[in-house]
Design an enzyme around this catalytic site. Sequence first.
Site, PDB file in Angstrom:
ATOM      1  N   SER A  13       0.788  -1.438   0.014  1.00 26.80           N
ATOM      2  CA  SER A  13      -0.071   0.103  -0.045  1.00 26.80           C
ATOM      3  C   SER A  13       0.880   1.197   0.160  1.00 26.80           C
ATOM      4  O   SER A  13       0.365   2.716  -0.221  1.00 26.80           O
ATOM      5  CB  SER A  13      -1.141  -0.084   1.093  1.00 26.80           C
ATOM      6  N   ASP A  30      16.552   2.382   0.305  1.00 30.20           N
ATOM      7  CA  ASP A  30      16.377   3.001   1.120  1.00 30.20           C
ATOM      8  C   ASP A  30      15.928   4.197   0.267  1.00 30.20           C
ATOM      9  O   ASP A  30      16.565   4.669  -0.659  1.00 30.20           O
ATOM     10  CB  ASP A  30      17.559   3.272   1.973  1.00 30.20           C
ATOM     11  N   VAL A  95      12.607   4.455  12.306  1.00 30.26           N
ATOM     12  CA  VAL A  95      11.319   3.731  11.871  1.00 30.26           C
ATOM     13  C   VAL A  95      11.428   2.334  12.968  1.00 30.26           C
ATOM     14  O   VAL A  95      12.186   1.566  12.795  1.00 30.26           O
ATOM     15  CB  VAL A  95      11.539   3.322  10.447  1.00 30.26           C
ATOM     16  N   HIS A  99      14.579  -3.395  10.981  1.00 29.03           N
ATOM     17  CA  HIS A  99      15.093  -3.596   9.725  1.00 29.03           C
ATOM     18  C   HIS A  99      16.721  -3.831   9.877  1.00 29.03           C
ATOM     19  O   HIS A  99      17.491  -3.288  10.697  1.00 29.03           O
ATOM     20  CB  HIS A  99      14.716  -2.575   8.820  1.00 29.03           C
TER      21      HIS A  99
HETATM   22  P1  5GP Z   1      16.750   3.865  11.035  1.00 31.62           P
HETATM   23  O1  5GP Z   1      16.986   5.269  11.135  1.00 31.62           O
HETATM   24  O2  5GP Z   1      15.173   3.582  11.691  1.00 31.62           O
HETATM   25  O3  5GP Z   1      17.729   2.841  11.244  1.00 31.62           O
HETATM   26  O4  5GP Z   1      16.469   3.754   9.339  1.00 31.62           O
HETATM   27  C1  5GP Z   1      15.229   4.270   8.663  1.00 31.62           C
HETATM   28  C2  5GP Z   1      15.840   4.172   7.275  1.00 31.62           C
HETATM   29  O5  5GP Z   1      14.337   4.265   6.430  1.00 31.62           O
HETATM   30  C3  5GP Z   1      16.428   5.395   6.992  1.00 31.62           C
HETATM   31  O6  5GP Z   1      17.563   5.296   6.162  1.00 31.62           O
HETATM   32  C4  5GP Z   1      15.273   5.947   5.911  1.00 31.62           C
HETATM   33  O7  5GP Z   1      15.764   6.891   5.028  1.00 31.62           O
HETATM   34  C5  5GP Z   1      14.468   4.979   5.545  1.00 31.62           C
HETATM   35  N1  5GP Z   1      13.205   5.511   5.141  1.00 31.62           N
HETATM   36  C6  5GP Z   1      12.024   6.024   5.833  1.00 31.62           C
HETATM   37  N2  5GP Z   1      11.041   6.201   5.277  1.00 31.62           N
HETATM   38  C7  5GP Z   1      11.038   5.421   4.235  1.00 31.62           C
HETATM   39  C8  5GP Z   1      10.210   5.189   3.081  1.00 31.62           C
HETATM   40  O8  5GP Z   1       9.184   5.426   3.263  1.00 31.62           O
HETATM   41  N3  5GP Z   1      10.555   4.276   2.158  1.00 31.62           N
HETATM   42  C9  5GP Z   1      11.804   3.921   1.886  1.00 31.62           C
HETATM   43  N4  5GP Z   1      12.325   3.110   1.049  1.00 31.62           N
HETATM   44  N5  5GP Z   1      12.905   4.202   2.901  1.00 31.62           N
HETATM   45  C10 5GP Z   1      12.424   5.002   4.203  1.00 31.62           C
END
Ligand code: 5GP
Length: 112
Positions: A13, A30, A95, A99
């Site tokens: 979605s 990313d 997020v 991941h």
């Molecule tokens: P964190 O900071 O939680 O370790 O990593 C989250 C990652 O998710 C970040 O590198 C950010 O650029 C990526 N990200 C956040 N929102 C989205 C999205 O809607 N789509 C994609 N493809 N990546 C996302």
Amino acid sequence: MNNCIFCKIVDGSAPATIVHRDERVTAFRDLHPAAPTHILIVPNRHIDSVNALEETDADIVGHMFVIAKEIAAKENLADGYRLITNTGPQAGQTVFHMHLHLLGGRQLRAMG
Ligand code: 5GP
Ligand code: ZN
């Protein structure tokens, strides 16, 4: 989980450039790549973070690493790559759907 962007990517979605999908994990590029290859590998089932893992999740975590290795080979990262899982705000987790970051394609600096 409601309003989780990675759950939405998993269920189709929300848009993403998907590089791998199977019954347990999804991998996609990313949105803001920090390296020439920057792919996120997520469990299809919502898990907040490493802190929410239970012993019964050991298989899915192992599978995430095996898929990471396979994607790294497809991305021609024979010279090396880095796998990172930020856990909690002080580590930079933004997020809260667990991941694995797969980073490669350039010399990566020491962490800190
Ligand atoms: P964190 O900071 O939680 O370790 O990593 C989250 C990652 O998710 C970040 O590198 C950010 O650029 C990526 N990200 C956040 N929102 C989205 C999205 O809607 N789509 C994609 N493809 N990546 C996302
Ligand atoms: Zn989620």
